[in-house]
Design a protein around this motif. Structure first.
Motif, short mmCIF file in Angstrom:
data_model
loop_
_atom_site.label_atom_id
_atom_site.label_comp_id
_atom_site.label_asym_id
_atom_site.label_seq_id
_atom_site.Cartn_x
_atom_site.Cartn_y
_atom_site.Cartn_z
N PRO A 22 0.84 -1.29 0.05
CA PRO A 22 -0.02 -0.03 0.02
C PRO A 22 0.87 1.37 0.14
O PRO A 22 2.13 1.20 0.30
N THR A 23 0.39 2.34 -0.36
CA THR A 23 1.10 3.75 -0.06
C THR A 23 1.02 4.08 1.39
O THR A 23 -0.01 3.77 1.92
N LEU A 24 1.73 4.79 1.68
CA LEU A 24 1.78 5.55 3.00
C LEU A 24 0.58 6.25 3.17
O LEU A 24 -0.16 6.38 4.20
N ALA A 25 0.31 7.16 2.20
CA ALA A 25 -1.18 7.83 2.42
C ALA A 25 -2.12 6.98 2.36
O ALA A 25 -3.30 7.18 3.25
N GLU A 26 -2.30 5.94 1.87
CA GLU A 26 -3.45 4.70 1.81
C GLU A 26 -3.57 4.19 3.52
O GLU A 26 -4.47 3.98 3.93
N THR A 27 -2.32 4.16 3.91
CA THR A 27 -2.38 3.37 5.18
C THR A 27 -2.82 4.38 6.36
O THR A 27 -2.85 4.21 7.51
N GLY A 28 -3.01 5.95 6.15
CA GLY A 28 -3.28 6.75 6.96
C GLY A 28 -2.27 7.88 7.25
O GLY A 28 -2.60 8.76 8.08
N VAL A 29 -1.28 7.82 6.48
CA VAL A 29 -0.21 8.89 6.46
C VAL A 29 -0.53 9.87 5.55
O VAL A 29 -0.05 10.18 4.39
#
Length: 324
Positions: free
Chosen positions: A237-244
C-alpha cells in the motif's frame, strides 16, 4: 604570391580545420567513457548506471566504466563533473539528491546544479519504501508501526545515506507525530546493512536497495512513498493509503555532462539512452530491480529539474528539516 592566392589559401586552411573538427566530433567516442555515480555500490543509482554502462557500450562501440564517488550528499561527485573537461568522457549518472533536493536542503552548494551541467536525459523513477527490521519491530502494518513508535518514543532510529532517505524519514516523523532519530550514513546500502543487522530499526529508502532484501525476508516492507500503488511492488500500500495523509515522494535519476559539452556529444548519448530505455527487455530488467525506466530530451530534463527543485523546497519545509 598574389593577394587572391593568399586569401584562397587561408580559406582552404580554415575549411580543412572545420572539416577536421567535424570529423573528430563524428568520431566520438574515441576512447572509454566513465559514468560517475554519487553513491556507493549497490545503491539504486549504481544499479541503473551499471545496466546503462553495459548497454551504452554496445551502442557507441567503446567501453563504459562506472566510478563510484560517494559521500557528502553527492557533493564530491557533482564537483568532479562540474570541473571535468567538457568532452563527453566523464558523464554524471545521478539522482534528485544532487540536482533538486540538495538545493532545498543546503543554503549554499559547492556547485551550481544548473549552470555547471548540460542535461542529457532523464533515466528513471523510483519509489521509496518504508522497511523495518523484522526482528526488532513486530509491526506488520503501518498503523501498527506508528502505534509501536508512540509506545517507544526515541527508541527507534532510521538510517539515511541520501537526501531523499533523510527527508523521507523526517517527513514520516512529522506527519505521524512520532519521535524517531536519524543516523547519517555515507550511502543507503551501508544504512541498509545496519537495518538488516538491527543497529538501526527502519529506513525509507529507494526500492532498488530495499525490495530485494524484503523479498528475502531480511527486511519487512510496509508501504511505498508514491501517490498510488506501483507496478514495482503492487502488493504494497501507499503511505497515504495507510493513513499517513499527505505523504508522497518519488526519487528520480538523470544524466548530465559538464557545461559546455558539444551538442553532438549530448545528442549521441541522449539517443543511446532513449533507445536503451525503450527496450522492453531493459525496462523489465530495471523493473525487477525497483526502477521505472523513463527517458527524455535534454530540454525536458531541464524543465523537469526546475519543477522538481521547487517541489523539494516544499517537501523540506513540510518535513521540518533545518536548511544547512
Amino acid at each position: 604570391m598574389t593577394m587572391n592566392n593568399f586569401k584562397s589559401k587561408i580559406i582552404l586552411s580554415l575549411a580543412a580545420m572545420t572539416l577536421a573538427a567535424g570529423s573528430a566530433m563524428a568520431a566520438y567516442p574515441e576512447r572509454p567513457i566513465t559514468f560517475v555515480v554519487p553513491f556507493g555500490a549497490g545503491s539504486g543509482t549504481d544499479k541503473l548506471a551499471r545496466v546503462l554502462a553495459e548497454e551504452v557500450s554496445k551502442q557507441v562501440g567503446q567501453t563504459v566504466v562506472v566510478e563510484n564517488k560517494g559521500g557528502a550528499s553527492g557533493f564530491i561527485a557533482a564537483q568532479d563533473i562540474a570541473r571535468a573537461k567538457p568532452d563527453g568522457y566523464r558523464i554524471f549518472v545521478t539522482s534528485n539528491t544532487t540536482h533538486a533536493s540538495n538545493s532545498a536542503l543546503f543554503k549554499k552548494l559547492p556547485y551550481d546544479p544548473v549552470k555547471d551541467f548540460a542535461p542529457i536525459s532523464k533515466l528513471g523513477n523510483i519509489p521509496l519504501v518504508l522497511v523495518v527490521n523484522p526482528k526488532s519491530i513486530p509491526s506488520k502494518t503501518v498503523p501498527e508501526f506508528i502505534e509501536h513508535l508512540k509506545q517507544n518514543p526515541d527508541k527507534v532510529f532510521f538510517g539515511s545515506g541520501s537526501t531523499s532517505a533523510r527527508i523521507g524519514g523526517e517527513l514520516f516523523k512529522i506527519l505521524t507525530g512520532t519521535r524517531i532519530s536519524n543516523v547519517d550514513y555515507k550511502s543507503n546500502p551501508q544504512a541498509v546493512v545496519d537495518t538488516v543487522g538491527g543497529q538501526i530499526q527502519m529506513m525509507i529508502a529507494d526500492a532498488a536497495t530495499t525490495l530485494p532484501l524484503a523479498r528475502d525476508g531480511k527486511l519487512r516492507a510496509l508501504a511505498v512513498s508514491t501517490s498510488k500503488r506501483t507496478d514495482i511492488a503492487p502488493d504494497l500500500p501507499t503511505l497515504a493509503e495507510t493513513g499517513v495523509k499527505g505523504y508522497e515522494m518519488v526519487a528520480w535519476f538523470a544524466s548530465y555532462a559538464p557545461a559546455g559539452t558539444p551538442d553532438e556529444v549530448i545528442k549521441t548519448l541522449n539517443q543511446a539512452f532513449v533507445k536503451i530505455l525503450s527496450d522492453p527487455k531493459i525496462v523489465k530488467n530495471l523493473q525487477l530491480q525497483g526502477i521505472e525506466a523513463d527517458a527524455s530530451t535534454p530540454e525536458e530534463l531541464a524543465s523537469f529539474q526546475k519543477a522538481e527543485t521547487e517541489k523539494w523546497v516544499d517537501i523540506v519545509a513540510k518535513a521540518g528539516v533545518e536548511v544547512r
